[in-house]
Design an enzyme around this catalytic site. Structure first.
Site, PDB file in Angstrom:
ATOM      1  N   THR A   1       2.838  22.893   5.914  1.00 59.70           N
ATOM      2  CA  THR A   1       1.301  22.178   5.259  1.00 59.70           C
ATOM      3  C   THR A   1      -0.037  23.391   5.233  1.00 59.70           C
ATOM      4  O   THR A   1      -0.100  24.632   4.796  1.00 59.70           O
ATOM      5  CB  THR A   1       0.841  20.768   6.229  1.00 59.70           C
ATOM      6  OG1 THR A   1      -0.009  20.912   5.788  1.00 59.70           O
ATOM      7  CG2 THR A   1      -0.191  21.866   7.503  1.00 59.70           C
ATOM      8  N   ASN A   2      -1.134  22.859   4.230  1.00 59.36           N
ATOM      9  CA  ASN A   2      -2.247  22.878   3.601  1.00 59.36           C
ATOM     10  C   ASN A   2      -3.424  23.113   4.785  1.00 59.36           C
ATOM     11  O   ASN A   2      -3.344  21.757   5.664  1.00 59.36           O
ATOM     12  CB  ASN A   2      -2.061  23.759   2.947  1.00 59.36           C
ATOM     13  CG  ASN A   2      -2.619  22.186   2.228  1.00 59.36           C
ATOM     14  OD1 ASN A   2      -3.450  21.750   2.235  1.00 59.36           O
ATOM     15  ND2 ASN A   2      -1.386  22.066   0.888  1.00 59.36           N
ATOM     16  N   HIS A   3      -4.402  22.841   4.369  1.00 55.14           N
ATOM     17  CA  HIS A   3      -6.125  22.790   4.666  1.00 55.14           C
ATOM     18  C   HIS A   3      -6.689  21.842   4.097  1.00 55.14           C
ATOM     19  O   HIS A   3      -7.418  21.351   4.839  1.00 55.14           O
ATOM     20  CB  HIS A   3      -6.805  23.695   5.034  1.00 55.14           C
ATOM     21  CG  HIS A   3      -6.546  25.012   5.927  1.00 55.14           C
ATOM     22  ND1 HIS A   3      -6.549  25.545   7.022  1.00 55.14           N
ATOM     23  CD2 HIS A   3      -6.486  26.702   5.353  1.00 55.14           C
ATOM     24  CE1 HIS A   3      -5.699  26.255   7.685  1.00 55.14           C
ATOM     25  NE2 HIS A   3      -6.057  26.981   6.805  1.00 55.14           N
TER      26      HIS A   3
ATOM     27  N   ALA B   1      -3.133  18.200  -2.157  1.00 58.21           N
ATOM     28  CA  ALA B   1      -2.666  19.102  -2.293  1.00 58.21           C
ATOM     29  C   ALA B   1      -1.261  19.373  -1.600  1.00 58.21           C
ATOM     30  O   ALA B   1      -0.535  19.686  -0.607  1.00 58.21           O
ATOM     31  CB  ALA B   1      -3.666  20.647  -1.081  1.00 58.21           C
TER      32      ALA B   1
END
Length: 409
Positions: free
Chosen positions: A221-223, A287
């Site tokens: 995943t991402n932030h 995102a």
């Protein structure tokens, strides 16, 4: 025939009136009566010092609501969270009079009364009406605090000139209640006009991260927090749009008036977007993971001490798919989070995906990128226009983006 003024221009509106501890607090009674007569619901919030100048009984009687003062009331019914509910309830928050002390607290995020707590929680516009002695009003600290409030997006009504309680004559008087009333009517009329700018339009917004499973425990995943996309969805709904929000995993509450579709993976987000691809305006703020594991382990992958090699496959390019199918009149807006060669990379994405606008930001820049606070973006349009926006709260960034792209519809 000349226009006949609306006798109840605030019909159905919900106002918060913050009253602070200055001699001009007595004028709050007149303000409440003007607001009520114009059809508004009024909730009065007072600082403890304001009660030295006018009683809560007076303002409560006129407003037909209990006046709120302390953030922690004596009862234990959970009403200490009222500041959150009121911040969502109100259409406009007016602080009149706003003393130098309260101006300073609002400028620096203090949260020690129901008034200041609600101001921090409020999602509505704020109108600040300063009132204090001339030298206090002109002091550099006060001027800086008022400028800071303006930078937050608050409206500040300059103090009037005249006789002051100290016996001096100069700037610092609270504007007359009728002038404040007129400003409130104008602000809400402007908000209504802005809110109507997307009336009848379908707006599709994607927000948040996606998660791509490695095994039953882990994922890529991402932030992203989803804050920017949720702010855009909320702003579009306030402007009268029918809003569909396709959200990746996030704990953010659904904005009022928004239809939310929760997804986890990039494939799920692509499918949800395709189901609403007829939207008039699509804003891809999510995102989305660019890659996903080629295979997902049915069991937890054990740590063996040896290197682990992941084979990844590309995920669907959601905006590019929309760009290939874009219908006449449809507007597509993308986001580009770039760490290097930002403008050039953003322009390439805009052209390759057949977008009308792209919003560029740099996660390495202070106050920009992921997170719940501010953002600092550059808007690039298909016609070559480039506009750098200052660092602002994400809600303000959302309004600025919609101001620009709505004219394309």
């Amino acid at each position: 025939m000349p226009d006949v003024p609306d006798p109840r221009p605030l019909e159905g509106r919900r106002l918060l009136l913050g009253v602070t501890g200055g001699i001009a607090a007595y004028k709050a009674a007149v303000l409440v009566r003007l607001f009520k007569k114009a059809g508004a619901e009024v909730q009065v919030l007072m600082t403890p010092d304001a009660t030295r100048f006018i009683t809560p009984l007076t303002l409560g009687t006129l407003s037909e609501r209990e006046v709120l003062i302390e953030i922690f009331p004596e009862n234990a019914d959970g009403s200490w969270t009222k500041h959150v509910g009121l911040g969502l309830w109100a259409d406009l928050f007016v602080v009149a009079p706003a003393t130098a002390q309260t101006v300073a607290k609002l400028a620096h995020g203090f949260c020690d009364t129901m008034l200041t707590a609600t101001a921090l929680a409020a999602r509505c516009p704020l109108l600040i009406c300063p009132a204090m002695d001339h030298d206090m009003y002109r002091h550099p600290a006060t001027r800086a605090n008022l400028e800071r409030l303006r930078s937050y997006g608050y409206e500040v009504m300059e103090a009037a000139h005249g006789e002051l309680a100290s016996g001096l004559v100069g700037e610092g008087r609270l504007p007359e209640p009728e002038a404040i009333f007129d400003r409130v009517v104008a602000m809400l009329a402007g908000a209504t006009e802005a809110a109507g700018s997307l009336a009848g339009r379908h707006v599709l917004v994607t927000a948040g991260p996606t998660r791509e499973a490695l095994d039953p425990v882990r994922y890529l995943t991402n932030h992203s927090t989803g804050t920017m996309g949720f702010a855009l969805a909320e702003a579009a709904a306030r402007r009268g749009a029918r809003v569909t929000l396709v959200a990746g995993p996030t704990a953010l509450p659904t904005p009022p008036g928004v239809t939310r579709v929760d997804v986890v993976t990039a494939e799920e987000m692509h499918a949800a977007v395709q189901a609403h691809r007829d939207a008039d305006l699509v804003i891809g703020a999510a995102a989305v993971s660019d890659f996903a594991p080629e295979a997902i382990s049915a069991s937890k992958i054990k740590k063996t001490g040896a290197e682990m090699v992941l084979r990844l496959r590309p995920t669907p390019d959601i905006l590019a798919a929309l760009g290939r199918e874009k219908r006449p009149g449809q507007v597509l807006v993308g986001f580009a989070l770039e760490t290097d060669d930002g403008p050039a990379n953003a322009r390439r994405k805009l052209e390759a995906k057949n977008l009308d606008w792209i919003v560029l930001n740099d996660p390495k820049e202070p106050g920009a990128g992921f997170g719940p606070g501010t953002n600092r973006v550059t808007l690039l349009a298909r016609d070559g226009t480039v506009e750098d926006l200052p660092r602002m709260p994400k809600r303000a960034v959302a309004e600025a983006i919609l101001d620009r792209v709505a004219v394309s519809l």
